[in-house]
Design a protein around this motif. Structure first.
Motif, PDB file in Angstrom:
ATOM      1  N   GLY A  85       0.811  -1.214   0.000  1.00 40.98           N
ATOM      2  CA  GLY A  85       0.000   0.000   0.000  1.00 40.98           C
ATOM      3  C   GLY A  85       0.839   1.257   0.000  1.00 40.98           C
ATOM      4  N   ALA A  86       1.945   1.244   0.769  1.00 36.14           N
ATOM      5  CA  ALA A  86       2.825   2.414   0.827  1.00 36.14           C
ATOM      6  C   ALA A  86       3.471   2.675  -0.531  1.00 36.14           C
ATOM      7  CB  ALA A  86       3.893   2.195   1.896  1.00 36.14           C
ATOM      8  N   LEU A  87       3.897   1.610  -1.213  1.00 32.93           N
ATOM      9  CA  LEU A  87       4.517   1.781  -2.522  1.00 32.93           C
ATOM     10  C   LEU A  87       3.517   2.318  -3.544  1.00 32.93           C
ATOM     11  CD1 LEU A  87       6.692  -1.476  -2.678  1.00 32.93           C
ATOM     12  CD2 LEU A  87       7.485   0.870  -2.338  1.00 32.93           C
ATOM     13  N   LEU A  88       2.279   1.804  -3.506  1.00 32.42           N
ATOM     14  CA  LEU A  88       1.252   2.296  -4.431  1.00 32.42           C
ATOM     15  C   LEU A  88       0.933   3.763  -4.162  1.00 32.42           C
ATOM     16  CD1 LEU A  88      -1.159  -0.794  -4.505  1.00 32.42           C
ATOM     17  CD2 LEU A  88       0.308   0.014  -6.360  1.00 32.42           C
ATOM     18  N   THR A  89       0.829   4.102  -2.867  1.00 32.86           N
ATOM     19  CA  THR A  89       0.531   5.498  -2.511  1.00 32.86           C
ATOM     20  C   THR A  89       1.665   6.429  -2.949  1.00 32.86           C
ATOM     21  OG1 THR A  89      -0.762   4.771  -0.612  1.00 32.86           O
ATOM     22  CG2 THR A  89       0.004   7.057  -0.599  1.00 32.86           C
ATOM     23  N   ALA A  90       2.911   6.021  -2.684  1.00 34.32           N
ATOM     24  CA  ALA A  90       4.060   6.841  -3.081  1.00 34.32           C
ATOM     25  C   ALA A  90       4.113   7.014  -4.591  1.00 34.32           C
ATOM     26  CB  ALA A  90       5.346   6.199  -2.572  1.00 34.32           C
ATOM     27  N   ALA A  91       3.819   5.915  -5.322  1.00 33.90           N
ATOM     28  CA  ALA A  91       3.827   6.015  -6.783  1.00 33.90           C
ATOM     29  C   ALA A  91       2.777   7.006  -7.273  1.00 33.90           C
ATOM     30  CB  ALA A  91       3.580   4.634  -7.387  1.00 33.90           C
ATOM     31  N   ALA A  92       1.574   6.956  -6.663  1.00 30.29           N
ATOM     32  CA  ALA A  92       0.508   7.878  -7.075  1.00 30.29           C
ATOM     33  C   ALA A  92       0.879   9.330  -6.783  1.00 30.29           C
ATOM     34  CB  ALA A  92      -0.788   7.506  -6.359  1.00 30.29           C
ATOM     35  N   ILE A  93       1.411   9.595  -5.590  1.00 27.99           N
ATOM     36  CA  ILE A  93       1.767  10.972  -5.213  1.00 27.99           C
ATOM     37  C   ILE A  93       2.883  11.499  -6.115  1.00 27.99           C
ATOM     38  CG2 ILE A  93       2.762  12.395  -3.373  1.00 27.99           C
ATOM     39  CD1 ILE A  93      -0.142  11.575  -2.878  1.00 27.99           C
ATOM     40  N   LEU A  94       3.887  10.668  -6.382  1.00 30.69           N
ATOM     41  CA  LEU A  94       4.997  11.113  -7.216  1.00 30.69           C
ATOM     42  C   LEU A  94       4.569  11.307  -8.664  1.00 30.69           C
ATOM     43  CD1 LEU A  94       7.871   8.886  -5.768  1.00 30.69           C
ATOM     44  CD2 LEU A  94       7.444  11.316  -5.336  1.00 30.69           C
ATOM     45  N   MET A  95       3.668  10.465  -9.149  1.00 32.53           N
ATOM     46  CA  MET A  95       3.182  10.630 -10.521  1.00 32.53           C
ATOM     47  C   MET A  95       2.344  11.896 -10.664  1.00 32.53           C
ATOM     48  SD  MET A  95       2.192   6.690 -11.536  1.00 32.53           S
ATOM     49  CE  MET A  95       1.426   7.203 -13.063  1.00 32.53           C
ATOM     50  N   ARG A  97       2.944  14.540  -9.081  1.00 31.96           N
ATOM     51  CA  ARG A  97       3.898  15.643  -8.946  1.00 31.96           C
ATOM     52  C   ARG A  97       3.344  16.766  -8.073  1.00 31.96           C
ATOM     53  NH1 ARG A  97       6.637  16.176 -14.998  1.00 31.96           N
ATOM     54  NH2 ARG A  97       7.395  14.014 -15.075  1.00 31.96           N
ATOM     55  N   VAL A  98       2.850  16.377  -6.918  1.00 34.12           N
ATOM     56  CA  VAL A  98       2.363  17.376  -5.960  1.00 34.12           C
ATOM     57  C   VAL A  98       3.558  18.223  -5.522  1.00 34.12           C
ATOM     58  CG1 VAL A  98       1.229  17.738  -3.739  1.00 34.12           C
ATOM     59  CG2 VAL A  98       0.576  15.793  -5.200  1.00 34.12           C
ATOM     60  N   PRO A  99       3.513  19.512  -5.715  1.00 34.61           N
ATOM     61  CA  PRO A  99       4.694  20.348  -5.414  1.00 34.61           C
ATOM     62  C   PRO A  99       5.008  20.376  -3.926  1.00 34.61           C
ATOM     63  CG  PRO A  99       2.791  21.735  -5.928  1.00 34.61           C
ATOM     64  CD  PRO A  99       2.395  20.328  -6.244  1.00 34.61           C
ATOM     65  N   SER A 100       6.305  20.189  -3.608  1.00 32.08           N
ATOM     66  CA  SER A 100       6.823  20.299  -2.234  1.00 32.08           C
ATOM     67  C   SER A 100       6.195  19.290  -1.276  1.00 32.08           C
ATOM     68  CB  SER A 100       6.624  21.727  -1.692  1.00 32.08           C
ATOM     69  OG  SER A 100       7.246  22.666  -2.524  1.00 32.08           O
ATOM     70  N   PHE A 101       5.692  18.160  -1.795  1.00 39.98           N
ATOM     71  CA  PHE A 101       5.096  17.155  -0.898  1.00 39.98           C
ATOM     72  C   PHE A 101       6.204  16.552  -0.036  1.00 39.98           C
ATOM     73  CE2 PHE A 101       3.286  13.236   0.584  1.00 39.98           C
ATOM     74  CZ  PHE A 101       1.939  13.520   0.751  1.00 39.98           C
ATOM     75  N   PRO A 102       6.045  16.556   1.291  1.00 41.93           N
ATOM     76  CA  PRO A 102       7.102  16.043   2.179  1.00 41.93           C
ATOM     77  C   PRO A 102       7.262  14.529   2.041  1.00 41.93           C
ATOM     78  CG  PRO A 102       5.144  16.590   3.445  1.00 41.93           C
ATOM     79  CD  PRO A 102       4.882  17.060   2.040  1.00 41.93           C
ATOM     80  N   ARG A 103       8.370  14.111   1.435  1.00 44.51           N
ATOM     81  CA  ARG A 103       8.555  12.683   1.167  1.00 44.51           C
ATOM     82  C   ARG A 103       8.768  11.881   2.445  1.00 44.51           C
ATOM     83  NH1 ARG A 103      12.124  12.693  -4.454  1.00 44.51           N
ATOM     84  NH2 ARG A 103      10.637  13.982  -5.624  1.00 44.51           N
ATOM     85  N   SER A 104       9.190  12.514   3.518  1.00 42.12           N
ATOM     86  CA  SER A 104       9.349  11.796   4.785  1.00 42.12           C
ATOM     87  C   SER A 104       8.017  11.252   5.282  1.00 42.12           C
ATOM     88  CB  SER A 104       9.974  12.711   5.835  1.00 42.12           C
ATOM     89  OG  SER A 104       9.167  13.859   6.038  1.00 42.12           O
ATOM     90  N   VAL A 105       6.914  11.930   4.883  1.00 44.51           N
ATOM     91  CA  VAL A 105       5.581  11.440   5.258  1.00 44.51           C
ATOM     92  C   VAL A 105       5.312  10.073   4.638  1.00 44.51           C
ATOM     93  CG1 VAL A 105       3.101  11.861   4.970  1.00 44.51           C
ATOM     94  CG2 VAL A 105       4.606  13.725   5.669  1.00 44.51           C
ATOM     95  N   LEU A 106       5.810   9.869   3.410  1.00 45.46           N
ATOM     96  CA  LEU A 106       5.597   8.594   2.729  1.00 45.46           C
ATOM     97  C   LEU A 106       6.329   7.449   3.431  1.00 45.46           C
ATOM     98  CD1 LEU A 106       5.956   9.807  -0.972  1.00 45.46           C
ATOM     99  CD2 LEU A 106       3.850   9.404   0.323  1.00 45.46           C
ATOM    100  N   ILE A 107       7.367   7.794   4.201  1.00 43.18           N
ATOM    101  CA  ILE A 107       8.083   6.777   4.975  1.00 43.18           C
ATOM    102  C   ILE A 107       7.460   6.593   6.360  1.00 43.18           C
ATOM    103  CG2 ILE A 107      10.309   6.181   6.011  1.00 43.18           C
ATOM    104  CD1 ILE A 107      11.632   7.755   3.736  1.00 43.18           C
ATOM    105  N   LEU A 108       7.055   7.710   6.976  1.00 43.26           N
ATOM    106  CA  LEU A 108       6.486   7.634   8.324  1.00 43.26           C
ATOM    107  C   LEU A 108       5.110   6.969   8.341  1.00 43.26           C
ATOM    108  CD1 LEU A 108       7.447  11.169   9.716  1.00 43.26           C
ATOM    109  CD2 LEU A 108       8.285   8.961  10.544  1.00 43.26           C
TER     110      LEU A 108
END
Length: 601
Positions: A85-95, A97-108
């Motif tokens: 689920g985390a990988l799918l969510t990260a892929a969607a957010i990165l695709m 291209r939400v500006p300045s999205f805090p990537r640490s949130v995708l890990i936490l």
């Protein structure tokens, strides 16, 4: 994946926790003060996070789990789903291209989600276990075994509403005082009665491995007390209705027989998809052979027995246990060659196991000698010849240790049957003929165990023929499995001898059964009646002029003989012409001429 109503509810709960984990991740990233701009980002990402985690958890089949029985395998499965689920969510957010999205949130977020979802499941299981204990449903039981053995037993008992582990009795002195899964080692295994009294338990589950010295010592120290002795089921019992639940200790557990190692791949090649025929299929060994053979997925099982009731019982059992297996159930006497030949020619079995025989020594010793010869010798000749005529690849005859230096008619008839199988083997080169020789089988019809059990139930006395009489024993499943293994390994004309372990004094067997019943020898006395006709104090597995050679299987050896084979036609003619009631002397004199080692007493 289609979800049931309960699974859908659990999915909603999980997604709410995932949502909470997402907000917590943002709070931690911004030290609990989320700027408005990033709060809008968090809201924007919610649908993608929920969709991603829903897909990941569903992909990992998390919703097939039952929260009440959650354990490490289920938590690993949950972690896999959250990672997906985390990988799918990260892929969607990165695709996106939400500006300045805090990537640490995708890990936490997945880390917090794993903690929250795991805690929810662990909390629910804890609640259910405490609720069960509060009701007092489980019967208090002490586990007997090392911490490793106890850990395996505790895992098996998890979720059981019938048993509540309250203590451990370990054979390892250094483990006393330690605990595992909140269950403490209260004392040594040799003090089971004291440990059970301390834990207020009236049952003990023996978890030490079968055949181990610790298991045998624990059983003997507990037997005779008024503690209910239990053990985990054998592998062949797990498929029964209550297969996963502990069962009461049986006599074979006291004797400490180690499990048989089978060449399952070789037996599968021999039996799977083939037609297999068993004579004497309704007897103790024959019926167990049918059960063992059925598990290898035979193409068709042909069951032949003279007893109508035995065939009916076997048919009902096998149709229930193996509904997809084609089976044919015949009432037929192995002495009637034409009937047995017609059955074999119709089905053309690839393997024939010949278990039909008379085996009760005293009955065959007086008044019924000719019946022993007609069934054990002529019946075997019929079955062996028919195996060759129908093109069977293998023929396996069940023999006995009483065929070694026989002192009774039954043993002499089985020894002659072995010789006749070797004689017939010379006539049919395409069929492998093997005999398998073993001793007494626990619980088989006519054995001492059912007799002793009935005598104990009546309040005694238990009758033993002689204080020094000893016998070899093995369990019915063990005997049948070794017969299969010998049938696989054997070459034509060979006689296999099974490793029967150490001989057991019959009087000790009686004492074990008395202890298992919860009684003492003062309550159930043992009396001695004297040896019966044809009975020996000691059974042998090899004749004096025989040697053995090892095989790749540790429990099987091959007997080698240099005896001249009898004239099969002459043997058949004499038995057929002996008449319905030949004299005692005539039968014994003729047997001595055919089996020189026969010593009538």
């Amino acid at each position: 994946m289609q979800l049931s109503r309960n699974s859908f509810v659990l999915l909603v709960v999980d997604l709410l926790l995932v949502l909470l984990a997402g907000w917590a991740a943002f709070w931690l990233r911004f030290n609990f003060d989320i700027p408005d701009e990033y709060a809008r980002m968090a809201v924007y990402s919610i649908p993608w996070a929920l969709a991603g985690y829903a897909a990941g958890l569903s992909f990992a089949r998390v919703y097939r789990q039952v929260w009440s029985y959650i354990g490490l395998p289920e938590l690993r499965q949950l972690a896999t789903g959250i990672m997906a689920g985390a990988l799918l969510t990260a892929a969607a957010i990165l695709m996106l291209r939400v500006p300045s999205f805090p990537r640490s949130v995708l890990i936490l977020q997945p880390l917090i989600a794993l903690v929250l979802l795991g805690a929810a499941r662990a909390g629910w299981r804890t609640f259910i276990e405490r609720k069960t204990l509060a009701r007092g449903i489980g019967r208090r039981v002490v586990i007997v075994g090392s911490l490793q053995d106890a850990a395996d037993a505790l895992r098996a008992l998890k979720g059981s509403h019938q048993w509540e582990p309250v203590g451990i009795a370990s054979p390892v002195a250094s483990e006393v005082g330690k605990s595992i899964q909140d269950v403490r080692v209260l004392g040594p295994a040799r003090d089971i009665a004291d440990v059970c009294a301390m834990a207020q338990a009236d049952a003990a589950l023996i978890a030490s491995p079968a055949g181990s010295a610790e298991r045998h010592e624990a059983l003997l120290s507990a037997a005779g007390s008024h503690i209910t002795l239990l053990t985990m089921p054998r592998p062949d019992e797990w498929l029964t209705a209550n297969g996963g639940e502990p069962r009461r200790i049986e006599l074979e557990d006291l004797l400490g027989r180690t499990p048989v190692q089978l060449d399952t791949a070789g037996l599968a090649d021999l039996l799977s998809g083939q037609t297999v025929m068993v004579t004497g299929a309704g007897g103790s060994i024959g019926s167990e052979l049918c059960r063992q053979v059925a598990r290898f997925g035979v193409g068709r099982l042909i069951c032949v027995d003279v007893s109508e009731f035995a065939v009916y019982q076997l048919e009902q059992e096998l149709r229930n246990a193996h509904p997809q297996m084609p089976g044919s159930y015949y009432t037929a006497n192995i002495r009637e060659a034409d009937r047995v030949r017609a059955i074999a020619m119709k089905h053309r079995p690839a393997v024939i196991f010949h278990a039909a025989a008379y085996k009760h020594v005293p009955l065959m010793e007086e008044l019924n000698e000719i019946e022993a010869l007609r069934t054990n010798v002529l019946g075997t000749v019929n079955a062996a010849r028919i195996a060759g005529e129908c093109g069977a690849r293998r023929f396996v005859m069940i023999s006995t240790d009483k065929a070694v230096n026989p002192t009774n008619v039954m043993g002499a008839s089985k020894r002659l049957a072995e010789l006749m199988v070797q004689s017939v083997a010379a006539e049919f080169a395409d069929t492998q003929y093997v005999s398998v020789r073993f001793g007494n089988v626990l619980g088989s019809s006519g054995s001492v165990v059912p007799l002793f059990t009935a005598q104990i139930a009546r309040g005694g006395p238990v009758t033993v023929t002689h204080p020094d009489i000893v016998r070899y024993f093995m369990t019915i499943p063990e005997a049948a499995q070794l017969v299969l293994q010998a049938g696989l390994m054997g070459r034509s004309g060979q006689i296999f001898v099974l490793d029967m372990g150490e001989p057991v004094k019959i009087v000790e067997l009686a004492r074990m059964l008395i202890r298992l019943s919860g009684r003492t020898e003062q309550e159930i006395p043992i009396t001695y009646t004297g040896l019966r006709p044809g009975e020996k104090l000691f059974e042998e597995l090899l004749a004096d002029d025989e040697t053995t050679q090892p095989t790749p299987h540790p429990k099987l050896r091959i007997a080698k003989t240099s005896v001249e084979l009898p004239d099969s036609a002459g043997v058949t003619r004499w038995i057929n012409e002996a008449g319905p009631l030949p004299t005692r002397e005539a039968v014994r004199d003729w047997l001595r001429s055919q089996v020189p080692e026969y010593d009538a007493r």
